[in-house]
Design a protein around this motif. Sequence first.
Motif, PDB file in Angstrom:
ATOM      1  N   LEU A 100      77.653  65.028 -12.365  1.00  9.74           N
ATOM      2  CA  LEU A 100      77.655  63.968 -11.460  1.00  9.74           C
ATOM      3  C   LEU A 100      76.652  62.986 -11.338  1.00  9.74           C
ATOM      4  O   LEU A 100      76.779  61.613 -10.858  1.00  9.74           O
ATOM      5  CB  LEU A 100      77.575  64.675  -9.868  1.00  9.74           C
ATOM      6  CG  LEU A 100      78.453  65.782  -9.486  1.00  9.74           C
ATOM      7  CD1 LEU A 100      78.196  66.227  -8.273  1.00  9.74           C
ATOM      8  CD2 LEU A 100      79.973  65.217  -9.781  1.00  9.74           C
ATOM      9  N   GLY A 101      75.729  63.037 -12.275  1.00 14.77           N
ATOM     10  CA  GLY A 101      74.805  61.992 -12.431  1.00 14.77           C
ATOM     11  C   GLY A 101      73.466  62.248 -11.711  1.00 14.77           C
ATOM     12  O   GLY A 101      73.588  62.919 -10.906  1.00 14.77           O
ATOM     13  N   ASP A 102      72.280  61.354 -11.860  1.00 17.45           N
ATOM     14  CA  ASP A 102      71.185  61.560 -11.282  1.00 17.45           C
ATOM     15  C   ASP A 102      71.523  61.242  -9.709  1.00 17.45           C
ATOM     16  O   ASP A 102      72.457  60.842  -9.252  1.00 17.45           O
ATOM     17  CB  ASP A 102      70.336  60.518 -11.813  1.00 17.45           C
ATOM     18  CG  ASP A 102      68.858  60.749 -11.269  1.00 17.45           C
ATOM     19  OD1 ASP A 102      68.319  62.047 -10.863  1.00 17.45           O
ATOM     20  OD2 ASP A 102      67.881  59.826 -11.374  1.00 17.45           O
ATOM     21  N   VAL A 103      70.275  61.932  -8.992  1.00 21.27           N
ATOM     22  CA  VAL A 103      70.476  61.914  -7.674  1.00 21.27           C
ATOM     23  C   VAL A 103      69.868  60.462  -7.180  1.00 21.27           C
ATOM     24  O   VAL A 103      68.863  60.296  -7.541  1.00 21.27           O
ATOM     25  CB  VAL A 103      69.533  63.101  -6.850  1.00 21.27           C
ATOM     26  CG1 VAL A 103      69.392  62.834  -5.424  1.00 21.27           C
ATOM     27  CG2 VAL A 103      70.412  64.114  -6.947  1.00 21.27           C
ATOM     28  N   ARG A 104      70.800  59.873  -6.353  1.00 19.19           N
ATOM     29  CA  ARG A 104      70.213  58.554  -5.758  1.00 19.19           C
ATOM     30  C   ARG A 104      69.569  58.641  -4.449  1.00 19.19           C
ATOM     31  O   ARG A 104      68.652  57.713  -4.285  1.00 19.19           O
ATOM     32  CB  ARG A 104      71.464  57.573  -5.752  1.00 19.19           C
ATOM     33  CG  ARG A 104      71.216  56.369  -5.207  1.00 19.19           C
ATOM     34  CD  ARG A 104      72.647  55.526  -5.034  1.00 19.19           C
ATOM     35  NE  ARG A 104      73.406  56.163  -4.228  1.00 19.19           N
ATOM     36  CZ  ARG A 104      74.690  55.889  -4.032  1.00 19.19           C
ATOM     37  NH1 ARG A 104      75.354  54.930  -4.876  1.00 19.19           N
ATOM     38  NH2 ARG A 104      75.837  56.780  -3.627  1.00 19.19           N
TER      39      ARG A 104
ATOM     40  N   SER B 293      79.035  62.582  -4.133  1.00 18.63           N
ATOM     41  CA  SER B 293      78.305  63.337  -2.924  1.00 18.63           C
ATOM     42  C   SER B 293      78.375  64.986  -3.426  1.00 18.63           C
ATOM     43  O   SER B 293      79.434  65.385  -4.239  1.00 18.63           O
ATOM     44  CB  SER B 293      78.545  62.928  -1.707  1.00 18.63           C
ATOM     45  OG  SER B 293      79.768  63.544  -1.440  1.00 18.63           O
ATOM     46  N   SER B 294      77.378  65.661  -3.076  1.00 20.03           N
ATOM     47  CA  SER B 294      77.465  66.822  -3.237  1.00 20.03           C
ATOM     48  C   SER B 294      76.518  67.704  -2.321  1.00 20.03           C
ATOM     49  O   SER B 294      75.781  67.198  -1.683  1.00 20.03           O
ATOM     50  CB  SER B 294      76.927  67.487  -4.711  1.00 20.03           C
ATOM     51  OG  SER B 294      75.330  66.874  -4.731  1.00 20.03           O
TER      52      SER B 294
ATOM     53  N   LEU C 230      73.534  67.784 -12.009  1.00 18.69           N
ATOM     54  CA  LEU C 230      73.334  66.615 -12.480  1.00 18.69           C
ATOM     55  C   LEU C 230      73.910  65.915 -13.859  1.00 18.69           C
ATOM     56  O   LEU C 230      74.285  64.627 -13.794  1.00 18.69           O
ATOM     57  CB  LEU C 230      71.552  66.692 -12.872  1.00 18.69           C
ATOM     58  CG  LEU C 230      70.697  66.537 -11.585  1.00 18.69           C
ATOM     59  CD1 LEU C 230      69.294  66.652 -11.771  1.00 18.69           C
ATOM     60  CD2 LEU C 230      70.962  65.450 -10.578  1.00 18.69           C
TER      61      LEU C 230
ATOM     62  N   LEU D 272      73.478  65.639  -1.133  1.00 17.01           N
ATOM     63  CA  LEU D 272      72.970  64.565  -2.007  1.00 17.01           C
ATOM     64  C   LEU D 272      74.112  63.328  -2.296  1.00 17.01           C
ATOM     65  O   LEU D 272      75.090  63.858  -2.392  1.00 17.01           O
ATOM     66  CB  LEU D 272      72.582  65.414  -3.442  1.00 17.01           C
ATOM     67  CG  LEU D 272      71.930  66.644  -3.641  1.00 17.01           C
ATOM     68  CD1 LEU D 272      71.895  67.210  -4.871  1.00 17.01           C
ATOM     69  CD2 LEU D 272      70.322  66.182  -3.293  1.00 17.01           C
TER      70      LEU D 272
ATOM     71  N   HIS E 197      74.869  60.811  -5.502  1.00 16.79           N
ATOM     72  CA  HIS E 197      74.675  60.855  -7.045  1.00 16.79           C
ATOM     73  C   HIS E 197      74.847  59.201  -7.588  1.00 16.79           C
ATOM     74  O   HIS E 197      75.730  58.520  -6.683  1.00 16.79           O
ATOM     75  CB  HIS E 197      75.586  61.638  -7.807  1.00 16.79           C
ATOM     76  CG  HIS E 197      75.163  63.052  -7.525  1.00 16.79           C
ATOM     77  ND1 HIS E 197      74.354  64.014  -8.219  1.00 16.79           N
ATOM     78  CD2 HIS E 197      75.766  63.918  -6.369  1.00 16.79           C
ATOM     79  CE1 HIS E 197      74.409  65.203  -7.907  1.00 16.79           C
ATOM     80  NE2 HIS E 197      74.956  65.096  -6.487  1.00 16.79           N
TER      81      HIS E 197
ATOM     82  N   LEU F  81      70.857  72.203  -9.627  1.00 21.27           N
ATOM     83  CA  LEU F  81      70.703  70.860  -9.889  1.00 21.27           C
ATOM     84  C   LEU F  81      70.895  70.725 -11.476  1.00 21.27           C
ATOM     85  O   LEU F  81      71.391  69.796 -12.045  1.00 21.27           O
ATOM     86  CB  LEU F  81      69.321  70.279  -9.591  1.00 21.27           C
ATOM     87  CG  LEU F  81      69.110  70.071  -8.066  1.00 21.27           C
ATOM     88  CD1 LEU F  81      67.492  69.711  -7.989  1.00 21.27           C
ATOM     89  CD2 LEU F  81      70.033  68.867  -7.431  1.00 21.27           C
TER      90      LEU F  81
END
Length: 295
Positions: free
Chosen positions: A184-188, A212-213, A181, A205, A207, A177
């Motif tokens: 890709l940005g915070d996890v939505r 997605s990841s 993070l 996840l 994002h 993570l």
Amino acid sequence: MRIGLLGTGPWAHQVHAPALAAHPEVDFAGVWGRRADAAKELAEQHGTRPYDDVDALFAEVDAVAVALPPDVQAGLAARAARAGCHLLLDKPVATDVERGRAVVDAVREAGVASVVFFTTRFLADSATWIGEQADVGGWFTGRAQWLGAVFTSDSPFAASPWRREKGALWDVGPHALSVLLPVLGDVRRVTAAAPGPGDTVHVVLGHAGGASSTLTLSLTAPAAAAGTTVELRGEHGVALLPERSEGALTAFGRAVDALREAARTGVPHPCDAAFALRVTEILTEAETLLTSDAH
């Protein structure tokens, strides 16, 4: 900066203590451990003093570095912050949200600096790569594989009770993570989590930026299959996290420098306790999905 060390296990022996002793801008002021004999031994190895009373150590240092199981770390970290100590913590900062938030609240209320040692973020080549990919943007998907052989080898960490209980999700999940993070940005949303062999976990996840990841995490991989891969795919093609060219000792020295800078300037480091709390929140979501599926 006068720094005291909390913890006397393999990670303290291998990384924290030698790095603190070697750092030219650090006064390695002492060691406290849950076993007084182990603290005495480690302190003697590095020419510093053991402490039987952790509050006495807090009173005599500017900062503490912590090499303890996460839920032991969290309580002592909050206590150290309230005593006015800057914090150099290990990941995960805690394995439940309440304890992680207590650390963040104590840091904020005391006005101290915090840095959490997500190793990959303090390796020069990796840090540069993460910054470059965050700047490029346009990522469509990411894949992180953190496959360790801790439980299938003679690793000194194999006997760790908290790793036995919490597994790869909590041990190497924070590393994955910490790379994904900032890019890709915070996890939505944690959209899926499924078990694999041993303590292996697969997590999907979504994002905030739309990408997605997937995470594949294990401490029970065969030794021949162990290793780390982070791959990003997007508008500009494919990018792979570079292989390590440095060790954890060098990276920890940079984390010490990051703490000194945050303490000097008052500017929070990207890997501070608040970031570590967000990692704990995401992993807690994944753990909840795993637990509910198991029943």
